[in-house]
Design an enzyme around this catalytic site. Sequence first.
Site, PDB file in Angstrom:
ATOM      1  N   ASP A 133       6.500   2.293   6.680  1.00  0.00           N
ATOM      2  CA  ASP A 133       5.196   1.668   6.442  1.00  0.00           C
ATOM      3  C   ASP A 133       4.438   2.421   5.355  1.00  0.00           C
ATOM      4  OD1 ASP A 133       2.921   0.136   6.716  1.00  0.00           O
ATOM      5  OD2 ASP A 133       2.292   1.055   8.595  1.00  0.00           O
ATOM      6  N   HIS A 163       0.833  -1.208   0.000  1.00  0.00           N
ATOM      7  CA  HIS A 163       0.000   0.000   0.000  1.00  0.00           C
ATOM      8  C   HIS A 163       0.862   1.250   0.000  1.00  0.00           C
ATOM      9  CE1 HIS A 163       0.572   1.035   4.349  1.00  0.00           C
ATOM     10  NE2 HIS A 163       0.709  -0.275   4.487  1.00  0.00           N
ATOM     11  N   GLU A 203       4.823  -5.707   3.937  1.00  0.00           N
ATOM     12  CA  GLU A 203       4.693  -4.957   5.185  1.00  0.00           C
ATOM     13  C   GLU A 203       5.942  -5.126   6.056  1.00  0.00           C
ATOM     14  OE1 GLU A 203       2.499  -2.983   6.509  1.00  0.00           O
ATOM     15  OE2 GLU A 203       0.599  -3.293   5.457  1.00  0.00           O
ATOM     16  N   ASP A 240      -0.752   4.275   0.714  1.00  0.00           N
ATOM     17  CA  ASP A 240      -1.364   5.232   1.632  1.00  0.00           C
ATOM     18  C   ASP A 240      -0.663   5.195   2.982  1.00  0.00           C
ATOM     19  OD1 ASP A 240      -2.595   2.609   1.953  1.00  0.00           O
ATOM     20  OD2 ASP A 240      -4.038   3.558   3.299  1.00  0.00           O
ATOM     21  N   GLU A 267      -5.090   0.748   2.756  1.00  0.00           N
ATOM     22  CA  GLU A 267      -4.757  -0.230   3.786  1.00  0.00           C
ATOM     23  C   GLU A 267      -4.843   0.388   5.172  1.00  0.00           C
ATOM     24  OE1 GLU A 267      -2.537  -2.846   6.508  1.00  0.00           O
ATOM     25  OE2 GLU A 267      -2.154  -0.733   6.071  1.00  0.00           O
TER      26      GLU A 267
END
Length: 381
Positions: free
Chosen positions: A103, A70, A165, A72, A136
């Site tokens: 992240d 992701h 991740e 975002d 996410e």
Amino acid sequence: MTAIDAAKLTADLIRCPSVTPQEGGALVLLEALLSDAGFSCTRVDRGGISNLFARWGEKGHAQTFGFNGHTDVVPVGDEAAWSVDPFGAEEKDGILFGRGATDMKSGIAAFAAAAIDFVTNTPPDGAIVLTITGDEEGDALDGTTALLEYMDQENEQMTVCLVGEPTCPNEMGEMMKIGRRGSLTAYFTFTGVQGHSAYPHRANNPVPVMARLMDQFASHTLDDGTDHFDASTLAVVTMDTGNPATNVIPAECRATLNIRFNDAHSGASLTEWMRQTADQLSDQTGVGIDMDVKISGESFITPPGALSDLVAAAVEAETGRKPELSTSGGTSDARFVQHHCPVVEFGLVGKTMHQVDEQVPVAQIHQLKDIYSRILRDYFS
């Protein structure tokens, strides 16, 4: 073609202010980069969320390696508390700072760079798919789920998938995820009869009932763990009356709890247990108890085998550490991917994710790209 610098790509992505649900330019950047490398790219936007599907190679090939991640990020919080511009991608002493540095824009950059270099230099007999979402960190209703639904409709597939991740607690290479606990949140509303606190017999106070029920839940041992999971946990996170008066028994109060559960339970079984417990106490006290449950995801596991062995071997070869196969932590989009194909997770050290001055050592980004590159070489060999 010149090799893709994963650290530079991470910095470029950080400069895209993609706070959920804003796209911020991150997917536009990635789509252009992947398209130039021969990937077939499709935007799968839904519900105001931006998503990107990219495939190199033959559609539906029996050997299709997938990456998921992701772009975002969570909000920066108090910007004045940051020592750098949260979206400036400033590098100091070999450390790259910015929201999403850990992240997980570094993970996106590492697997995109590894995939592009791989298909450019050693085109495999197979396909590589990248599914990248912008939802996410939000409700996750229109992100990876939308991508997987699109794949089903278009007969696209991944044979296996790696989610990028952050998975390592302290040192690069020490942990990978082969599953995740389930998560649910239960919202309770207790309704009694309002009255004067000097005449409690004329009221029906919902507050003690709320306290009793929450204590029953919090004192209960859900399980002692299973073969691949730690014990399930239950946390009461709030109890509220909204009552400013000391001489009034309130008519209503509310409480919320969160359960992180292993494969000894399902969201449905835990909901039924809570419902029965609440109904029993309601019958005893005459206080109405309404419950609303939101299940964020069920627990799942990809049994140790070919996929976890492949990833673990590459991690050990590049870091010298054999990663622990873990199911710890919160939820991730792997909970959706697991319905499509076997999935594991491996990524950076996650100590600073969501924090002020989120940061990543530049050397770790390059190391992560090397790990992903080795995984692709070994998979297609």
